[in-house]
Design an enzyme around this catalytic site. Structure first.
Site, PDB file in Angstrom:
ATOM      1  N   GLU A 219      -5.166-102.041  -9.183  1.00 31.06           N
ATOM      2  CA  GLU A 219      -3.955-102.796  -9.469  1.00 31.06           C
ATOM      3  C   GLU A 219      -2.783-102.234  -8.671  1.00 31.06           C
ATOM      4  O   GLU A 219      -2.691-101.028  -8.475  1.00 31.06           O
ATOM      5  CB  GLU A 219      -3.654-102.716 -10.976  1.00 31.06           C
ATOM      6  CG  GLU A 219      -4.886-103.026 -11.805  1.00 31.06           C
ATOM      7  CD  GLU A 219      -4.708-102.829 -13.305  1.00 31.06           C
ATOM      8  OE1 GLU A 219      -3.553-102.751 -13.771  1.00 31.06           O
ATOM      9  OE2 GLU A 219      -5.722-102.770 -14.010  1.00 31.06           O
ATOM     10  N   GLU A 330       2.923-108.809 -16.819  1.00 31.32           N
ATOM     11  CA  GLU A 330       2.457-108.305 -18.113  1.00 31.32           C
ATOM     12  C   GLU A 330       3.608-107.564 -18.768  1.00 31.32           C
ATOM     13  O   GLU A 330       4.341-106.838 -18.091  1.00 31.32           O
ATOM     14  CB  GLU A 330       1.273-107.353 -17.919  1.00 31.32           C
ATOM     15  CG  GLU A 330       0.829-106.649 -19.203  1.00 31.32           C
ATOM     16  CD  GLU A 330      -0.358-105.691 -18.992  1.00 31.32           C
ATOM     17  OE1 GLU A 330      -0.966-105.711 -17.909  1.00 31.32           O
ATOM     18  OE2 GLU A 330      -0.644-104.926 -19.919  1.00 31.32           O
TER      19      GLU A 330
END
Ligand SMILES: *[C@@H]1O[C@H](CO)[C@@H](O)[C@H](O)[C@H]1NC(C)=O
Ligand SMILES: *[C@@H]1O[C@H](CO)[C@@H](O)[C@H](O)[C@H]1NC(C)=O
Length: 415
Positions: A219, A330
């Site tokens: 990520e 997120e």
């Protein structure tokens, strides 16, 4: 030289023996939280050739490339560092096209705040120093930088998962093929975080394996995380795990894994400048791809900074290829006072508001099995609560496959 060392060692042994006799509580002292913290800091912070104090209070240590944290990994003991990838995927989009963040006046664009105070010499890599305060904020020293975070599972029909850990996402994704990388250009904001134990991030996820079990994930993106960094600045970050966020992996280079080769960009350091609402827009580009020869996963930041790589052996599924790519935001919603958090995602504004108001990902691409960048096919979107944070995708000539995402969190329609 050798005899001098022998003499030093001998003197230390005598001193240690004396200490052992005199200090009956030494063993206890070595186990004290203070001593453990000191040892952990020593593990994380390698000796610096030069240190630079950033205006945000960070210390950036320029560490000799062969002394970086990655080489604490037992599998990297005999590793020959690769100074460049064997292969670089070619794209659809010409990046010499207008990029607002590049000044275009011949100077190097400023991408990180600490550059205002200097640069690291060649042959070193910049490492954000971990301070005692950073560890004190963590629930446990060992967990610092490893804190569990999550990945959206668009396939889950079980909406009882919705508030599990309070993580909320607004993402675009593709699945169903073998992927060898992904790319995106993301504009950068500084979302407000209501509680220090919450965060807001925008990133891409390279995924393989099974959700919740043995998921492999790489990520990268930007994040605001008061717990991790002690402030509200927007920072470049990476994360990796090979077991669904359980025992392996960490943010940035807070554990041995990622091998950095670049002397200009520090993981976890503040990005500068930041986009303004109805103002100038600044974006960053991230490309992650698998080197078909060595199998390592490389990361490039912007046009010119090849940061380094995650060695293939760190992973199981990703040692072959990824089965899913996600792009988006997120946040953690800790339900302060029993209501939804007002922590923002992206710019804090909904997709409907569009350019210069909402946060975007543009030119999202995947690396296919011929190692070329191409537009993703069959892009889906997912969000747990679209009245809190939403996502809207589109396609056009300039931006390719893109989406706007984000939102304000708590509002009349999001409680
Ligand atoms: C590293 O190299 C040394 C010497 O060649 C060898 O003895 C050792 O087993 C190697 N270690 C690993 C982890 O490969
Ligand atoms: C971060 O932001 C929160 C609210 O948005 C504020 O209460 C806090 O003081 C800020 N922290 C720092 C270190 O500036």
């Amino acid at each position: 030289m050798a005899t001098a060392r022998v003499r030093v060692v001998a003197r230390l042994m005598v001193a240690a023996a004396a200490a052992a006799v005199m200090c009956l509580s030494c063993a206890a002292a070595a186990r004290s939280p203070e001593a453990r913290m000191h040892r952990h800091l020593k593990r994380l912070n390698k000796p610096a050739v030069k240190s630079i104090e950033s205006p945000d209070g960070d210390i950036i240590d320029c560490v000799h490339i062969s002394h970086q944290p990655a080489f604490d990994h037992p599998f990297l003991k005999n590793h020959t560092i690769q100074m460049r990838p064997n292969y670089h995927p070619e794209g659809l989009f010409d990046e010499s096209k207008a990029n607002v963040a590049s000044s275009g006046d011949g100077e190097r664009p400023m991408v990180q705040l600490w550059h205002q105070k200097g640069r690291c010499p060649e042959g070193t890599v910049p490492v954000r120093r971990t301070k005692k305060d950073d560890l004190l904020r963590a629930s446990s020293i060992r967990r610092y930088g490893r804190k569990r975070h999550t990945v959206a599972n668009p396939m889950s029909v079980d909406l009882s998962m919705l508030n599990e850990g309070g993580h909320q996402h607004a993402i675009s994704y593709v699945q169903g093929e073998k992927y060898y990388g992904a790319k995106a250009t993301i504009n950068v904001w500084e979302p407000k975080i209501e509680q220090p134990n919450e965060f807001s991030l925008s990133q891409l996820w390279i995924l393989g394996g099974t959700f919740g079990e043995d998921l492999n994930s790489i990520e990268a993106g930007w994040q605001v995380s008061p717990d991790l960094y002690g402030d509200n600045h927007t920072r470049l970050f990476t994360y990796w795990t090979s077991d669904a966020y359980q025992a392996t992996g960490c943010y940035n280079i807070l554990c041995a894994g990622f091998v950095q080769i670049n002397s200009e960009v520090a993981m976890g350091a503040s990005i500068f400048p930041i986009s303004g609402y109805s103002g100038s827009q600044y974006d960053i580009s991230i490309l992650i791809w698998k080197d078909p020869k060595e199998g390592h996963w490389w990361m490039q930041f912007g046009k010119e900074y090849v940061l380094g790589y995650w060695p293939s052996f760190l992973f199981s599924y990703l040692a072959d290829s990824a089965s899913m790519i996600e792009w988006g935001g997120e946040v953690v919603n800790s339900q302060p006072g029993g209501v939804h958090t007002s922590t923002q995602m992206g710019s804090g504004h909904f997709p409907e508001e569009g350019f210069s108001k909402s946060s975007y990902f543009k030119n999202i691409q995947v690396v296919d099995n011929t190692n070329n960048l191409k537009a993703p096919k069959g892009v889906g979107t997912f969000t747990e609560q679209s009245n809190c944070y939403d996502v809207q995708n589109g396609n056009n000539g300039d931006w390719g496959s893109y989406f706007y995402y984000g939102g304000p969190g708590r509002s009349a329609s999001c409680q």
